[in-house]
Design a protein around this motif. Structure first.
Motif, PDB file in Angstrom:
ATOM      1  N   PHE A  81       5.775  15.414   8.836  1.00  0.00           N
ATOM      2  CA  PHE A  81       6.763  15.634   7.764  1.00  0.00           C
ATOM      3  C   PHE A  81       6.570  14.616   6.636  1.00  0.00           C
ATOM      4  N   PRO A  82       6.797  15.072   5.385  1.00  0.00           N
ATOM      5  CA  PRO A  82       6.502  14.216   4.238  1.00  0.00           C
ATOM      6  C   PRO A  82       7.569  13.142   4.012  1.00  0.00           C
ATOM      7  N   CYS A  83       7.122  12.007   3.471  1.00  0.00           N
ATOM      8  CA  CYS A  83       8.043  10.964   3.014  1.00  0.00           C
ATOM      9  C   CYS A  83       7.788  10.837   1.504  1.00  0.00           C
ATOM     10  N   VAL A  84       8.790  11.145   0.698  1.00  0.00           N
ATOM     11  CA  VAL A  84       8.558  11.251  -0.754  1.00  0.00           C
ATOM     12  C   VAL A  84       9.100  10.055  -1.527  1.00  0.00           C
ATOM     13  N   GLN A  85       9.785   9.162  -0.835  1.00  0.00           N
ATOM     14  CA  GLN A  85      10.317   7.982  -1.527  1.00  0.00           C
ATOM     15  C   GLN A  85      10.383   6.800  -0.568  1.00  0.00           C
ATOM     16  N   VAL A  86       9.941   5.619  -1.036  1.00  0.00           N
ATOM     17  CA  VAL A  86      10.041   4.406  -0.211  1.00  0.00           C
ATOM     18  C   VAL A  86      10.714   3.320  -1.042  1.00  0.00           C
ATOM     19  N   ASN A  87      11.737   2.712  -0.498  1.00  0.00           N
ATOM     20  CA  ASN A  87      12.517   1.674  -1.199  1.00  0.00           C
ATOM     21  C   ASN A  87      12.927   2.117  -2.603  1.00  0.00           C
ATOM     22  N   GLY A  88      13.346   3.350  -2.745  1.00  0.00           N
ATOM     23  CA  GLY A  88      13.841   3.856  -4.026  1.00  0.00           C
ATOM     24  C   GLY A  88      12.753   4.252  -5.003  1.00  0.00           C
ATOM     25  N   GLN A  89      11.489   4.049  -4.633  1.00  0.00           N
ATOM     26  CA  GLN A  89      10.375   4.368  -5.536  1.00  0.00           C
ATOM     27  C   GLN A  89       9.668   5.637  -5.043  1.00  0.00           C
ATOM     28  N   SER A  90       9.383   6.567  -5.966  1.00  0.00           N
ATOM     29  CA  SER A  90       8.718   7.811  -5.548  1.00  0.00           C
ATOM     30  C   SER A  90       7.325   7.529  -5.016  1.00  0.00           C
ATOM     31  N   VAL A  91       6.930   8.283  -4.010  1.00  0.00           N
ATOM     32  CA  VAL A  91       5.536   8.227  -3.527  1.00  0.00           C
ATOM     33  C   VAL A  91       4.760   9.277  -4.319  1.00  0.00           C
ATOM     34  N   GLY A  92       3.664   8.883  -4.947  1.00  0.00           N
ATOM     35  CA  GLY A  92       2.871   9.831  -5.759  1.00  0.00           C
ATOM     36  C   GLY A  92       3.758  10.507  -6.781  1.00  0.00           C
ATOM     37  N   HIS A  93       3.763  11.857  -6.746  1.00  0.00           N
ATOM     38  CA  HIS A  93       4.589  12.604  -7.708  1.00  0.00           C
ATOM     39  C   HIS A  93       6.001  12.871  -7.177  1.00  0.00           C
ATOM     40  N   GLY A  94       6.326  12.271  -6.041  1.00  0.00           N
ATOM     41  CA  GLY A  94       7.698  12.434  -5.514  1.00  0.00           C
ATOM     42  C   GLY A  94       7.925  13.753  -4.799  1.00  0.00           C
ATOM     43  N   VAL A  95       6.825  14.460  -4.518  1.00  0.00           N
ATOM     44  CA  VAL A  95       6.923  15.718  -3.754  1.00  0.00           C
ATOM     45  C   VAL A  95       5.832  15.688  -2.681  1.00  0.00           C
ATOM     46  N   PRO A  96       5.969  16.510  -1.644  1.00  0.00           N
ATOM     47  CA  PRO A  96       4.923  16.501  -0.601  1.00  0.00           C
ATOM     48  C   PRO A  96       3.544  16.802  -1.188  1.00  0.00           C
ATOM     49  N   GLY A  97       2.554  15.993  -0.831  1.00  0.00           N
ATOM     50  CA  GLY A  97       1.210  16.123  -1.414  1.00  0.00           C
ATOM     51  C   GLY A  97       0.334  17.121  -0.666  1.00  0.00           C
ATOM     52  N   GLU A 143       0.822  -1.220   0.000  1.00  0.00           N
ATOM     53  CA  GLU A 143       0.000   0.000   0.000  1.00  0.00           C
ATOM     54  C   GLU A 143       0.855   1.269   0.000  1.00  0.00           C
ATOM     55  N   LEU A 144       2.106   1.117   0.442  1.00  0.00           N
ATOM     56  CA  LEU A 144       3.010   2.286   0.403  1.00  0.00           C
ATOM     57  C   LEU A 144       3.221   2.733  -1.040  1.00  0.00           C
ATOM     58  N   HIS A 145       3.279   1.756  -1.949  1.00  0.00           N
ATOM     59  CA  HIS A 145       3.557   2.077  -3.353  1.00  0.00           C
ATOM     60  C   HIS A 145       2.295   2.501  -4.112  1.00  0.00           C
ATOM     61  N   GLN A 146       1.141   2.198  -3.515  1.00  0.00           N
ATOM     62  CA  GLN A 146      -0.118   2.615  -4.164  1.00  0.00           C
ATOM     63  C   GLN A 146      -0.581   3.977  -3.628  1.00  0.00           C
ATOM     64  N   ALA A 147       0.098   4.448  -2.579  1.00  0.00           N
ATOM     65  CA  ALA A 147      -0.369   5.681  -1.918  1.00  0.00           C
ATOM     66  C   ALA A 147      -0.073   6.909  -2.770  1.00  0.00           C
ATOM     67  N   ASP A 148      -0.952   7.923  -2.656  1.00  0.00           N
ATOM     68  CA  ASP A 148      -0.685   9.220  -3.302  1.00  0.00           C
ATOM     69  C   ASP A 148       0.295  10.023  -2.462  1.00  0.00           C
ATOM     70  N   GLU A 149       0.208   9.830  -1.128  1.00  0.00           N
ATOM     71  CA  GLU A 149       1.095  10.565  -0.216  1.00  0.00           C
ATOM     72  C   GLU A 149       1.452   9.651   0.958  1.00  0.00           C
ATOM     73  N   VAL A 150       2.626   9.848   1.488  1.00  0.00           N
ATOM     74  CA  VAL A 150       3.014   9.200   2.750  1.00  0.00           C
ATOM     75  C   VAL A 150       3.579  10.316   3.641  1.00  0.00           C
ATOM     76  N   PHE A 151       3.163  10.317   4.895  1.00  0.00           N
ATOM     77  CA  PHE A 151       3.817  11.242   5.818  1.00  0.00           C
ATOM     78  C   PHE A 151       4.036  10.571   7.162  1.00  0.00           C
TER      79      PHE A 151
END
Ligand code: PLP
Length: 287
Positions: A249-265, A232-240
């Motif tokens: 605080f935003p988390c913009v990348q998990v395991n080398g893969q961008s979360v959503g657009h790779g910027v804080p949502g 679900e981390l990789h399907q999320a639009d945002e992770v914080f």
């Protein structure tokens, strides 16, 4: 720097605990980490309530009263002239060997350190990167959900993250589902809904986690506390992530893969703004 140990003020070099301190020997104790802004410890009552509840859960027979803790916290801030910084209160079950029954250990020991540590503002614009780490959180452990001194699993997970060049490790439960960060609570946003591991999955009942849930409701956002799987981390639009030292605080990348657009949502940014406002509000009160 000055430390407050059992109510007395010491220079850092002079502050001492016994070699039989149970915190040092067995991790038999608890801690709370506070953010200080304008010399005010944020969420003071919430932290002290969690400390007392955790001490009860860990069968402490006696702990200093709230007024004593507040006095020590006030002194640590005053002596170290902390305006914007970090404060840690550590409480252990006092001194004694393994064979001493818990009910006989009625002389707890505590100390407070406080230091200036301004927030890094680029954290909120750029976010952090994380890895998914071990399945180590055991929701059935009697220490689960307490901020206990047994923190080595978290430290090793964080060390793994740092070796991979990222800032946080996301811990899983022994069943493999998501639990929390090594020093933070975890939130995902998907299709506008905020989701976080339920407390029965073993995360710390974080002070900022509770604030986020309450504030999201006030902002008309939906929050679901449930079991979450790593995919679900990789399907999320945002992770914080949240903790008392840094807020939201935003988390913009998990395991080398961008979360959503790779910027804080947008949801994350809205909660960061609300967090900053809440901090301003709290620092208007006297302490
Ligand atoms: C393992 C863990 N989870 C969650 C948190 C966040 O809790 P809080 O918001 O109370 O700081 C922390 C804080 O350091 C933590 O160490």
């Amino acid at each position: 720097m000055k430390w407050i140990v059992n109510g007395e003020v010491y220079e850092e070099q002079e502050a001492r605990i016994s070699s039989r301190n149970r915190g040092a020997l067995f991790g038999d104790g608890l801690f709370e980490t506070f953010r200080v802004e304008k010399g005010i410890p944020l969420f003071l009552n919430e932290h002290l309530v969690r400390l007392v509840q955790s001490a009860e859960k860990l069968r402490f027979t006696h702990i200093p009263d709230e007024q004593e803790f507040k006095r020590a916290i006030r002194e640590a801030i005053r002596w170290n002239q902390v305006k914007s910084g970090y404060l840690r209160l550590t409480l252990t079950r006092g001194n004694g060997g393994f064979a001493v029954p818990l009910k006989q250990l009625d002389q707890p020991c505590y100390w407070v350190e406080a230091r200036e540590l301004p927030l890094k503002t680029n954290l909120y614009d750029q976010g952090i990167r994380a890895i998914v780490s071990y399945p180590i959180c055991n929701p059935l452990s009697p220490t689960s959900g307490t901020k206990s001194l047994q923190f080595l699993d978290n430290i090793m997970a964080r060390d793994d993250a740092e070796k991979k060049g990222v800032q946080e490790a996301i811990l899983r439960t022994v069943e493999g589902d998501l639990c929390e960060g090594a020093s933070s609570n975890l939130f995902l946003v998907r299709d506008g809904v905020i989701r976080t591991p339920a407390l029965n999955r073993g995360p710390l009942p974080g002070i900022v986690r509770a604030w986020v849930i309450q504030t999201a409701h006030q902002l008309g956002l939906t929050v679901e506390e449930s079991r979450l799987e790593p995919e679900e981390l990789h399907q999320a639009d945002e992770v914080f992530l949240t903790n008392s030292s840094l807020g939201v605080f935003p988390c913009v990348q998990v395991n080398g893969q961008s979360v959503g657009h790779g910027v804080p949502g947008p949801v994350t940014c809205r909660l960061i703004r609300a967090w900053k406002e809440a901090v301003m509000e709290q620092t208007k009160a006297s302490f």
